[in-house]
Design an enzyme around this catalytic site. Sequence first.
Site, PDB file in Angstrom:
ATOM      1  N   THR A  36      14.654  -6.151 -11.210  1.00 29.55           N
ATOM      2  CA  THR A  36      14.284  -6.261 -12.619  1.00 29.55           C
ATOM      3  C   THR A  36      15.453  -5.877 -13.516  1.00 29.55           C
ATOM      4  OG1 THR A  36      11.982  -5.754 -12.108  1.00 29.55           O
ATOM      5  CG2 THR A  36      12.671  -5.442 -14.382  1.00 29.55           C
ATOM      6  N   GLU A  48       8.475   1.202   6.133  1.00 26.48           N
ATOM      7  CA  GLU A  48       8.155  -0.215   6.355  1.00 26.48           C
ATOM      8  C   GLU A  48       9.358  -1.066   6.735  1.00 26.48           C
ATOM      9  OE1 GLU A  48       6.819  -2.192   2.764  1.00 26.48           O
ATOM     10  OE2 GLU A  48       8.052  -0.872   1.525  1.00 26.48           O
ATOM     11  N   ASP A  99      15.506  -2.486  -9.059  1.00 33.26           N
ATOM     12  CA  ASP A  99      16.871  -3.013  -9.122  1.00 33.26           C
ATOM     13  C   ASP A  99      16.903  -4.504  -9.442  1.00 33.26           C
ATOM     14  OD1 ASP A  99      15.747  -3.575  -6.664  1.00 33.26           O
ATOM     15  OD2 ASP A  99      17.553  -3.201  -5.503  1.00 33.26           O
ATOM     16  N   TYR A 149      -0.666   0.678  -0.120  1.00 30.87           N
ATOM     17  CA  TYR A 149      -1.176   0.218  -1.418  1.00 30.87           C
ATOM     18  C   TYR A 149      -2.027   1.277  -2.102  1.00 30.87           C
ATOM     19  CZ  TYR A 149       0.801  -4.237  -0.151  1.00 30.87           C
ATOM     20  OH  TYR A 149       1.696  -5.219   0.191  1.00 30.87           O
ATOM     21  N   MET A 150      -2.583   2.187  -1.338  1.00 29.47           N
ATOM     22  CA  MET A 150      -3.320   3.302  -1.934  1.00 29.47           C
ATOM     23  C   MET A 150      -2.358   4.218  -2.688  1.00 29.47           C
ATOM     24  SD  MET A 150      -5.842   4.237   1.227  1.00 29.47           S
ATOM     25  CE  MET A 150      -6.587   5.625   0.396  1.00 29.47           C
ATOM     26  N   GLY A 175       9.480 -12.468  -9.700  1.00 32.14           N
ATOM     27  CA  GLY A 175      10.085 -13.747 -10.056  1.00 32.14           C
ATOM     28  C   GLY A 175       9.794 -14.119 -11.493  1.00 32.14           C
ATOM     29  N   MET A 192       6.047   3.488   2.508  1.00 32.31           N
ATOM     30  CA  MET A 192       6.944   2.559   1.831  1.00 32.31           C
ATOM     31  C   MET A 192       8.396   2.940   2.068  1.00 32.31           C
ATOM     32  SD  MET A 192       4.619   2.380  -1.509  1.00 32.31           S
ATOM     33  CE  MET A 192       4.179   4.034  -1.068  1.00 32.31           C
ATOM     34  N   ILE A 242       9.490   2.938  -6.464  1.00 31.86           N
ATOM     35  CA  ILE A 242       8.810   3.996  -5.716  1.00 31.86           C
ATOM     36  C   ILE A 242       9.640   4.434  -4.516  1.00 31.86           C
ATOM     37  CG2 ILE A 242       7.492   2.563  -4.108  1.00 31.86           C
ATOM     38  CD1 ILE A 242       5.019   4.293  -4.893  1.00 31.86           C
ATOM     39  N   ASP A 243      10.535   3.548  -4.033  1.00 26.66           N
ATOM     40  CA  ASP A 243      11.367   3.854  -2.866  1.00 26.66           C
ATOM     41  C   ASP A 243      12.532   4.785  -3.194  1.00 26.66           C
ATOM     42  OD1 ASP A 243       9.735   2.137  -1.509  1.00 26.66           O
ATOM     43  OD2 ASP A 243      11.201   0.519  -1.322  1.00 26.66           O
TER      44      ASP A 243
END
Length: 487
Positions: free
Chosen positions: A184, A311, A182, A368-369, A157, A255, A211-212
């Site tokens: 951003t 996820e 996307d 998150y790792m 945001g 993810m 990352i996806d």
Amino acid sequence: MGVTVDSFLHVLESDGILNSLATPIPTHPNPLQDNPAYSVVKQYFVNDDDTVAQKIVVHKSSPRGTHFRRAGPRQKAYFESDEVHACIVTCGGLCPGLNTVIREIVCGLYHMYGVTRVLGIDGGYRGFYSRNTISLTPKFVNDIHKRGGTILGTSRGGHDTSKIVDSIQDRGINQVYIIGGDGTQRGASVIFEEIKRRGLKVAVAGIPKTIDNDIPVIDKSFGFDTAVEEAQRAINAAHVEAESIENGVGVVKLMGRNSGFIAMYATLASRDVDCCLIPESPFYLEGPGGLFEYVEKRLKENGHMVIVIAEGAGQELLCESMRSIQQQDASGNKLLQDVGLWISQKIKDHFSRSKKMGITLKYIDPTYMIRAVPSNASDNVYCTLLAQSAVHGAMAGYTGFTVGPVNGRHSYIPFYRIIERQNNVVITDRMWARLLSSTHQPSFLTPKDIVEEKKEEAPQSLLLNGLSSKDNELLEKVSSNTCGNVL
């Protein structure tokens, strides 16, 4: 067979037709021609007319499709080195490779073009108007590629277009490098439009980060290879746990909010996974052909199994089960429920009720790792190419573009192409079929579902460049009138 050059790519100083300017574009010799590192290169520069095809497999009688400008250094630079004041910002979630991209933009500007004034915007888009900046030099960024995360900080945001462009204008910035996904890039497109409206001579370049791997057009996004590699560790741990005990079940959540590429590729690479669940492929739990039936069948055959779930998979089942209210994060993304925990509990409850067999289930969430690790060797090289391509484009005077490989060749892609849709796994494609062949899982699709899926993916008169015949005619007409707008 006509070629449609996607030249909605904007160039500084143009009145709309790149080759018919009322006033010549001010250009300067590219400093690369005197750079000793490039003295052995046979051809320094990319021709302005070089293009890269979006589709390389076409039918004999079909149009040749859309082409993008080839990325790389031009013979003439729009900016002189000492007049460049650049800034770099990172937005959205973390991803392996962010620091490498930052490093290579700074070092590329400095070592290739002699640019010494580069600012880092602290904390994402809102950092333009509410945070301090960081002066970036090659010495400062020298070792940052060895760390995960981003040295500039990030946020979701905070996109206030007017304040951001005011800050760019007040600071005298004339090159803006925006690293993000996307959402951003959508923000970058709005910033570019506002800069163009104000008539500012500012180049806006995007480096796509997700990352996806859900950004369209480009072959893949940086950090994806690292994520797939790191996911192997979690899958391997789940497999060891599952096979070490009778009726062991390992569940790994990876993810993939809307796109299941990480789960799919990690599953294919592992070969230890018995079931992969992704957002693009709906599934159901109970009844003939359902997940519970398959788990029971696999345990009877093998004595253990591993499930990988993205996820974003099964969210409609989860929301229906929990009657949850959909909420959004600061970027406007739907907040997801923890489908890994939910499905683990559902499997436990099913076998507890049926009393046919006892199971031991282990749940691993490495999310998150994975995203916090430094990029691997492959992604480091890729990040270098992305950063240098962005620098070459901005220095040549191009603006309003995202950089990325299209069929193996780095290209300058107009923002609108990147943000018009998401890249998703096609479950009627051969890659998904390879996965089903590897895991032996059911498709969870009825024949009717497959027909509907194919209908959605193949609209009437669809050509190989992804547009209908009418859209192609329109695009050719527009493209012939718009060779490139310049600042």
